[in-house]
Design an enzyme around this catalytic site. Structure first.
Site, PDB file in Angstrom:
ATOM      1  N   LYS A 193       0.851  -1.190   0.000  1.00 28.40           N
ATOM      2  CA  LYS A 193       0.000   0.000   0.000  1.00 28.40           C
ATOM      3  C   LYS A 193       0.885   1.237   0.000  1.00 28.40           C
ATOM      4  CE  LYS A 193      -1.875   2.586   3.161  1.00 28.40           C
ATOM      5  NZ  LYS A 193      -1.879   3.915   2.469  1.00 28.40           N
ATOM      6  N   SER A 247       4.733   6.964  11.134  1.00 26.63           N
ATOM      7  CA  SER A 247       4.747   7.549  12.476  1.00 26.63           C
ATOM      8  C   SER A 247       4.721   6.477  13.560  1.00 26.63           C
ATOM      9  CB  SER A 247       3.544   8.477  12.658  1.00 26.63           C
ATOM     10  OG  SER A 247       2.343   7.716  12.743  1.00 26.63           O
ATOM     11  N   THR A 248       5.229   6.831  14.729  1.00 24.75           N
ATOM     12  CA  THR A 248       5.204   5.925  15.877  1.00 24.75           C
ATOM     13  C   THR A 248       3.776   5.637  16.304  1.00 24.75           C
ATOM     14  OG1 THR A 248       7.377   6.689  16.607  1.00 24.75           O
ATOM     15  CG2 THR A 248       5.990   5.639  18.262  1.00 24.75           C
ATOM     16  N   GLY A 251       2.452   3.083  13.995  1.00 28.60           N
ATOM     17  CA  GLY A 251       3.198   1.857  14.242  1.00 28.60           C
ATOM     18  C   GLY A 251       2.641   1.079  15.420  1.00 28.60           C
ATOM     19  N   GLU A 269       9.702   0.934  10.964  1.00 28.24           N
ATOM     20  CA  GLU A 269      10.686   2.021  10.894  1.00 28.24           C
ATOM     21  C   GLU A 269       9.899   3.292  11.143  1.00 28.24           C
ATOM     22  OE1 GLU A 269      12.426   5.087   9.939  1.00 28.24           O
ATOM     23  OE2 GLU A 269      12.538   4.456   7.846  1.00 28.24           O
ATOM     24  N   CYS A 303      12.708  10.984   8.486  1.00 29.04           N
ATOM     25  CA  CYS A 303      12.615  10.408   9.830  1.00 29.04           C
ATOM     26  C   CYS A 303      13.901  10.570  10.624  1.00 29.04           C
ATOM     27  CB  CYS A 303      12.231   8.938   9.749  1.00 29.04           C
ATOM     28  SG  CYS A 303      13.272   7.976   8.644  1.00 29.04           S
ATOM     29  N   GLU A 400       8.557  15.036  17.184  1.00 29.52           N
ATOM     30  CA  GLU A 400       8.943  15.054  15.772  1.00 29.52           C
ATOM     31  C   GLU A 400       8.035  16.011  15.001  1.00 29.52           C
ATOM     32  OE1 GLU A 400      10.213  11.771  12.474  1.00 29.52           O
ATOM     33  OE2 GLU A 400       8.272  11.471  13.453  1.00 29.52           O
TER      34      GLU A 400
END
Length: 501
Positions: A193, A247-248, A251, A269, A303, A400
């Protein structure tokens, strides 16, 4: 039948016509989504619609997974040897090389990165990455293990099966190469995707995969929104492994869904808040240039961007003076102009997010030393921005931002800077600038990050692993390490002459 994006570029850096299918790519064919709906793709330089892509749904994902499983069971996986896989990957790299300018133009038009950087960095790196893993395809092996003379024991590294891969909008082509390279080299089949913001280069590569002659179902691409198709991927019981870059926050959701479904293997990642450390013995001219490249490259949408710049108090004043002057020379504008370094941010949403952080930084008491304003009246352009007078607990220091915004602060000594550098939930990367190799390496070893650069920034190579500590992710991309993400180790024990009484 899905439509095709046809566009004639007539710019100072690229002139030519591109033709990109806009459908989903499932089982070797471009098809419309099952609902017949589309997603608009926006040009971030103008804020206007470029084209529309077919929108995928969970139903389309099911079809893609079925196609991938069939290919794994019949024409790929253990049914295509390493030499065959290598040949096809090299053929894909050849075709990407032939279409290098087209791929760079597509990156520039829907992502906003400059054509020049897309061509010499993103496209070239992606081609090298595919060739690197083509070289690994026939070198994946286990080992013989001595147990006793009565038994033969060995291991096999087998492809894990159908894998899902979700790639971000900041480096669409590179992240595609990072993901499919090791997956296809090991014999896995892929359902990918791309980001709905930047799908064009991925769709172009799908066309090239088809042209290269990969068997139907080996690679499938399902456009769609993250909360729909991405979520369905994470929950799907027919997917054995999922790889995500982003993004965390997302994730975490993917990891949770993977655990609640079939405990599929996960590699992530994720975000970063990387420190750049300028010691008082650094080559200041080079440190200024590399630190600027570390934060402003790709418009700060990186990142591993060096968004926290810590400067030894002895050279702080001189550094900030030179750094500011250098920042002022970086031209913001049309990504198809030859002398532009920074194009627009990728979307209105991202532009607004960055501007909200700048506002928050001001309200928290930090000083906008330079920048912080919009550029022009059309598109999502903004000035590179430098904050000073910051405190460690400010959001602009801790969170971030994912834009061309950095904070610059002083430090006193080596112990002080290690504490500052590690004061983050992230641990993706860091840069250290010093002419004293002992000091530089000692500092590098103490920083909790997956990559530490010394007197350089944003240096990435296909054969060097990349990934994070702490909340910057799980697993490693690139290098030999990435192959482990896509294989399962099987131990085989053969009885030669061992008998039971």
């Amino acid at each position: 039948m899905p439509e095709t994006f046809v566009h004639k570029f007539d710019t100072p850096v690229f002139k030519g016509e591109v033709n990109v299918p806009l459908g989903l790519y499932i089982n070797g064919k471009f098809v419309d989504g099952s609902n017949g709906t589309t997603i608009e793709v926006i040009n971030p330089s103008t804020g206007k619609v470029i084209t529309k892509i077919a929108e995928g749904t969970p139903k389309d994902l099911d079809l893609a997974v079925d196609a991938a499983q069939k290919a794994f069971d019949t024409t790929w996986g253990l049914h295509a040897n390493g030499v065959q896989r290598s040949r096809l990957l090299n053929k894909l790299a050849d075709l990407m090389e032939k279409e290098a300018d087209t791929l760079a133009a597509l990156e520039a038009i829907d992502n906003g990165k400059t054509f020049g950087w897309a061509r010499k960095a993103d496209v070239d790196h992606s081609i090298r990455c595919i060739r690197y893993y083509a070289g690994w395809a026939d070198k994946i092996f286990g080992q013989t293990i001595e147990t006793s003379e009565a038994k033969l024991t060995y291991t096999r590294h087998e492809p894990i099966g159908v894998v899902a891969q979700i790639i971000p909008w900041n480096f669409p082509l590179q992240m595609l190469a990072w993901k499919i390279g090791p997956a296809l080299a090991t014999g896995c089949t892929v359902v990918m995707k791309p980001s709905e913001f930047t799908p064009l280069s991925a769709l172009c590569v799908a066309k090239l995969i088809d042209e290269a002659g990969f068997p139907a179902g080996v690679f499938n691409l399902v456009n769609g929104y993250g909360h729909v198709v991405g979520q369905a991927m994470a929950e799907h019981h027919g997917i054995e492994k999922i790889a995500f870059t982003g993004s965390t926050l997302v994730g975490r959701k993917i990891m949770e869904a993977a655990a609640k479904s079939n405990l599929k293997k996960v590699t992530l990642e994720l975000g970063g808040k990387s420190p750049s450390i300028i010691f008082d013995d650094a080559d200041l001219d080079q440190a200024v240039k590399w630190a600027a490249f570390g934060i402003y490259y790709n418009h700060g949408q990186c990142c591993c961007a060096g968004s926290r710049i810590y400067v030894h108090e002895k050279v702080y004043d001189e550094f900030i003076r030179r750094f500011t002057e250098h920042t002022k020379t970086l031209k913001v504008g049309d990504p198809f102009e030859p002398d532009v370094f920074q194009g627009p941010q990728v979307s209105q949403q991202q532009y607004d997010r960055i501007m909200s952080y700048i506002k928050d930084g001001k309200e928290a008491g930090a000083t906008v030393h330079y920048g912080g304003e919009r550029v022009g009246s059309e598109g999502y352009f903004m000035q590179p921005t430098i904050f000073t007078d910051v405190k460690p607990d400010m959001r602009i220091v801790q969170e971030e931002i994912f834009g061309p915004v950095c904070v610059v602060a002083k430090f006193k000594d080596d112990d002080d800077i290690v504490k500052l550098a590690n004061d983050s939930v992230y641990g993706l990367a860091a840069s250290v600038y010093s002419q004293n190799v002992t000091r530089a390496l000692s500092t590098a070893h103490k920083i909790r990050a997956g990559t530490v650069w010394v007197n350089v920034a944003n240096a990435l190579y296909p054969n060097v692993p990349f990934g994070g500590f702490k909340q910057s992710g799980i697993g490693r991309e690139l290098g030999k390490y990435a192959l482990d993400n896509y294989t399962a180790v099987k131990a085989v024990q053969v009885n030669l002459h061992l008998s039971l009484d």
